[in-house]
Design a protein around this motif. Structure first.
Motif, PDB file in Angstrom:
ATOM      1  N   THR A   1       3.710  31.239   2.369  1.00  0.00           N
ATOM      2  CA  THR A   1       5.149  31.053   2.202  1.00  0.00           C
ATOM      3  C   THR A   1       5.884  31.263   3.524  1.00  0.00           C
ATOM      4  O   THR A   1       7.086  31.048   3.590  1.00  0.00           O
ATOM      5  CB  THR A   1       5.729  32.009   1.135  1.00  0.00           C
ATOM      6  N   GLY A   2       5.164  31.655   4.551  1.00  0.00           N
ATOM      7  CA  GLY A   2       5.790  31.904   5.849  1.00  0.00           C
ATOM      8  C   GLY A   2       5.144  31.100   6.956  1.00  0.00           C
ATOM      9  O   GLY A   2       5.088  29.877   6.923  1.00  0.00           O
ATOM     10  N   ILE A   3       4.596  31.819   7.917  1.00  0.00           N
ATOM     11  CA  ILE A   3       4.067  31.207   9.130  1.00  0.00           C
ATOM     12  C   ILE A   3       2.878  30.268   8.887  1.00  0.00           C
ATOM     13  O   ILE A   3       2.660  29.324   9.619  1.00  0.00           O
ATOM     14  CB  ILE A   3       3.707  32.294  10.167  1.00  0.00           C
ATOM     15  N   GLY A   4       2.141  30.488   7.816  1.00  0.00           N
ATOM     16  CA  GLY A   4       0.980  29.654   7.523  1.00  0.00           C
ATOM     17  C   GLY A   4       1.289  28.457   6.646  1.00  0.00           C
ATOM     18  O   GLY A   4       0.395  27.862   6.044  1.00  0.00           O
ATOM     19  N   SER A   5       2.553  28.069   6.567  1.00  0.00           N
ATOM     20  CA  SER A   5       2.945  26.974   5.680  1.00  0.00           C
ATOM     21  C   SER A   5       2.307  25.639   6.068  1.00  0.00           C
ATOM     22  O   SER A   5       2.260  24.722   5.254  1.00  0.00           O
ATOM     23  CB  SER A   5       4.462  26.837   5.628  1.00  0.00           C
ATOM     24  N   ALA A   6       1.776  25.535   7.272  1.00  0.00           N
ATOM     25  CA  ALA A   6       1.078  24.311   7.676  1.00  0.00           C
ATOM     26  C   ALA A   6      -0.194  24.119   6.851  1.00  0.00           C
ATOM     27  O   ALA A   6      -0.681  22.999   6.698  1.00  0.00           O
ATOM     28  CB  ALA A   6       0.729  24.365   9.160  1.00  0.00           C
ATOM     29  N   TYR A   7      -0.728  25.207   6.309  1.00  0.00           N
ATOM     30  CA  TYR A   7      -1.940  25.154   5.487  1.00  0.00           C
ATOM     31  C   TYR A   7      -1.612  25.266   3.996  1.00  0.00           C
ATOM     32  O   TYR A   7      -2.463  25.629   3.197  1.00  0.00           O
ATOM     33  CB  TYR A   7      -2.891  26.283   5.886  1.00  0.00           C
ATOM     34  N   PHE A   8      -0.395  24.935   3.654  1.00  0.00           N
ATOM     35  CA  PHE A   8       0.124  25.074   2.306  1.00  0.00           C
ATOM     36  C   PHE A   8      -0.760  24.382   1.260  1.00  0.00           C
ATOM     37  O   PHE A   8      -1.138  24.984   0.266  1.00  0.00           O
ATOM     38  CB  PHE A   8       1.541  24.499   2.291  1.00  0.00           C
TER      39      PHE A   8
ATOM     40  N   ARG B   1       5.818  27.451  -7.295  1.00  0.00           N
ATOM     41  CA  ARG B   1       7.015  26.677  -7.652  1.00  0.00           C
ATOM     42  C   ARG B   1       7.260  25.571  -6.624  1.00  0.00           C
ATOM     43  O   ARG B   1       7.527  24.423  -6.989  1.00  0.00           O
ATOM     44  CB  ARG B   1       8.244  27.575  -7.742  1.00  0.00           C
ATOM     45  N   LYS B   2       7.147  25.908  -5.372  1.00  0.00           N
ATOM     46  CA  LYS B   2       7.343  24.929  -4.306  1.00  0.00           C
ATOM     47  C   LYS B   2       6.289  23.828  -4.390  1.00  0.00           C
ATOM     48  O   LYS B   2       6.607  22.646  -4.293  1.00  0.00           O
ATOM     49  CB  LYS B   2       7.260  25.635  -2.945  1.00  0.00           C
ATOM     50  N   TYR B   3       5.037  24.221  -4.611  1.00  0.00           N
ATOM     51  CA  TYR B   3       3.964  23.237  -4.679  1.00  0.00           C
ATOM     52  C   TYR B   3       4.146  22.294  -5.862  1.00  0.00           C
ATOM     53  O   TYR B   3       4.009  21.080  -5.720  1.00  0.00           O
ATOM     54  CB  TYR B   3       2.604  23.925  -4.768  1.00  0.00           C
ATOM     55  N   VAL B   4       4.494  22.834  -7.020  1.00  0.00           N
ATOM     56  CA  VAL B   4       4.668  21.998  -8.209  1.00  0.00           C
ATOM     57  C   VAL B   4       5.834  21.032  -8.019  1.00  0.00           C
ATOM     58  O   VAL B   4       5.747  19.866  -8.397  1.00  0.00           O
ATOM     59  CB  VAL B   4       4.858  22.872  -9.475  1.00  0.00           C
ATOM     60  N   SER B   5       6.910  21.487  -7.403  1.00  0.00           N
ATOM     61  CA  SER B   5       8.060  20.600  -7.212  1.00  0.00           C
ATOM     62  C   SER B   5       7.770  19.505  -6.182  1.00  0.00           C
ATOM     63  O   SER B   5       8.227  18.378  -6.335  1.00  0.00           O
ATOM     64  CB  SER B   5       9.303  21.391  -6.822  1.00  0.00           C
ATOM     65  N   LEU B   6       6.987  19.817  -5.156  1.00  0.00           N
ATOM     66  CA  LEU B   6       6.692  18.820  -4.120  1.00  0.00           C
ATOM     67  C   LEU B   6       5.525  17.896  -4.467  1.00  0.00           C
ATOM     68  O   LEU B   6       5.481  16.754  -4.011  1.00  0.00           O
ATOM     69  CB  LEU B   6       6.372  19.523  -2.789  1.00  0.00           C
ATOM     70  N   GLN B   7       4.579  18.382  -5.248  1.00  0.00           N
ATOM     71  CA  GLN B   7       3.346  17.629  -5.493  1.00  0.00           C
ATOM     72  C   GLN B   7       3.115  17.316  -6.971  1.00  0.00           C
ATOM     73  O   GLN B   7       1.961  17.197  -7.393  1.00  0.00           O
ATOM     74  CB  GLN B   7       2.146  18.426  -4.956  1.00  0.00           C
ATOM     75  N   SER B   8       4.153  17.156  -7.757  1.00  0.00           N
ATOM     76  CA  SER B   8       3.974  16.972  -9.205  1.00  0.00           C
ATOM     77  C   SER B   8       3.161  15.724  -9.532  1.00  0.00           C
ATOM     78  O   SER B   8       2.331  15.748 -10.444  1.00  0.00           O
ATOM     79  CB  SER B   8       5.318  16.954  -9.926  1.00  0.00           C
ATOM     80  N   ALA B   9       3.363  14.639  -8.813  1.00  0.00           N
ATOM     81  CA  ALA B   9       2.593  13.417  -9.075  1.00  0.00           C
ATOM     82  C   ALA B   9       1.117  13.617  -8.741  1.00  0.00           C
ATOM     83  O   ALA B   9       0.234  13.163  -9.485  1.00  0.00           O
ATOM     84  CB  ALA B   9       3.161  12.259  -8.272  1.00  0.00           C
TER      85      ALA B   9
ATOM     86  N   ILE C   1      -4.127  24.728  -9.828  1.00  0.00           N
ATOM     87  CA  ILE C   1      -2.769  25.138 -10.191  1.00  0.00           C
ATOM     88  C   ILE C   1      -2.794  25.921 -11.500  1.00  0.00           C
ATOM     89  O   ILE C   1      -2.158  26.972 -11.621  1.00  0.00           O
ATOM     90  CB  ILE C   1      -1.846  23.901 -10.313  1.00  0.00           C
ATOM     91  N   LEU C   2      -3.543  25.420 -12.476  1.00  0.00           N
ATOM     92  CA  LEU C   2      -3.615  26.111 -13.765  1.00  0.00           C
ATOM     93  C   LEU C   2      -4.283  27.478 -13.647  1.00  0.00           C
ATOM     94  O   LEU C   2      -3.900  28.427 -14.337  1.00  0.00           O
ATOM     95  CB  LEU C   2      -4.318  25.242 -14.800  1.00  0.00           C
ATOM     96  N   THR C   3      -5.260  27.602 -12.764  1.00  0.00           N
ATOM     97  CA  THR C   3      -5.891  28.901 -12.529  1.00  0.00           C
ATOM     98  C   THR C   3      -4.871  29.905 -12.015  1.00  0.00           C
ATOM     99  O   THR C   3      -4.787  31.041 -12.509  1.00  0.00           O
ATOM    100  CB  THR C   3      -7.049  28.771 -11.516  1.00  0.00           C
ATOM    101  N   ILE C   4      -4.077  29.496 -11.051  1.00  0.00           N
ATOM    102  CA  ILE C   4      -3.055  30.382 -10.482  1.00  0.00           C
ATOM    103  C   ILE C   4      -1.980  30.690 -11.519  1.00  0.00           C
ATOM    104  O   ILE C   4      -1.575  31.845 -11.686  1.00  0.00           O
ATOM    105  CB  ILE C   4      -2.441  29.763  -9.213  1.00  0.00           C
ATOM    106  N   LEU C   5      -1.530  29.669 -12.244  1.00  0.00           N
ATOM    107  CA  LEU C   5      -0.494  29.881 -13.250  1.00  0.00           C
ATOM    108  C   LEU C   5      -0.982  30.794 -14.373  1.00  0.00           C
ATOM    109  O   LEU C   5      -0.240  31.676 -14.821  1.00  0.00           O
ATOM    110  CB  LEU C   5      -0.017  28.543 -13.818  1.00  0.00           C
ATOM    111  N   ASN C   6      -2.216  30.609 -14.818  1.00  0.00           N
ATOM    112  CA  ASN C   6      -2.763  31.490 -15.864  1.00  0.00           C
ATOM    113  C   ASN C   6      -2.823  32.935 -15.382  1.00  0.00           C
ATOM    114  O   ASN C   6      -2.527  33.873 -16.132  1.00  0.00           O
ATOM    115  CB  ASN C   6      -4.142  31.011 -16.306  1.00  0.00           C
ATOM    116  N   PHE C   7      -3.217  33.124 -14.131  1.00  0.00           N
ATOM    117  CA  PHE C   7      -3.245  34.463 -13.541  1.00  0.00           C
ATOM    118  C   PHE C   7      -1.845  35.078 -13.553  1.00  0.00           C
ATOM    119  O   PHE C   7      -1.661  36.235 -13.954  1.00  0.00           O
ATOM    120  CB  PHE C   7      -3.788  34.386 -12.111  1.00  0.00           C
ATOM    121  N   LEU C   8      -0.865  34.304 -13.139  1.00  0.00           N
ATOM    122  CA  LEU C   8       0.507  34.809 -13.097  1.00  0.00           C
ATOM    123  C   LEU C   8       1.046  35.102 -14.491  1.00  0.00           C
ATOM    124  O   LEU C   8       1.764  36.089 -14.688  1.00  0.00           O
ATOM    125  CB  LEU C   8       1.420  33.817 -12.365  1.00  0.00           C
ATOM    126  N   VAL C   9       0.691  34.263 -15.460  1.00  0.00           N
ATOM    127  CA  VAL C   9       1.119  34.520 -16.838  1.00  0.00           C
ATOM    128  C   VAL C   9       0.530  35.836 -17.325  1.00  0.00           C
ATOM    129  O   VAL C   9       1.218  36.646 -17.962  1.00  0.00           O
ATOM    130  CB  VAL C   9       0.729  33.341 -17.764  1.00  0.00           C
TER     131      VAL C   9
END
Length: 93
Positions: A8-15, A50-58, A70-78
């Motif tokens: 989310t910061g300096i490493g955003s090039a590897y987002f 949130r940023k990834y889903v909004s930018l890469q939804s397609a 994405i689902l792995t991360i979202l399930n973890f957060l849930v």
């Protein structure tokens, strides 16, 4: 915490690669669900996803590997109590 803050910061090039890295970390470390996380870890992961889903939804809808990550991360957060992750997960499914 460090990895999520990095992307989310300096490493955003590897987002884009970061999503896969974080999903792999969650898959390979089942203890993360039980352990107490560093403060703001969930916050930084929520912002990242949130940023990834909004930018890469397609791309998420067409690429099976990315959708699984994405689902792995979202399930973890849930599991950690994130309402935002629950809403994003419902949007993707």
């Amino acid at each position: 915490y460090s990895i999520s803050k990095l992307f989310t910061g300096i490493g955003s090039a590897y987002f884009n690669e970061g999503i896969s890295w974080i999903a792999d970390l969650i898959r390979n470390n089942s203890n993360l669900l039980k352990d107490k996380l560093e403060s703001d870890t969930v916050f930084h992961l929520e912002n990242l996803i949130r940023k990834y889903v909004s930018l890469q939804s397609a791309k998420i809808k067409t690429d099976k590997k990315i959708k699984e990550d994405i689902l792995t991360i979202l399930n973890f957060l849930v599991e950690k109590g994130s309402a935002l992750a629950y809403m994003l997960r419902e949007k993707i499914l």
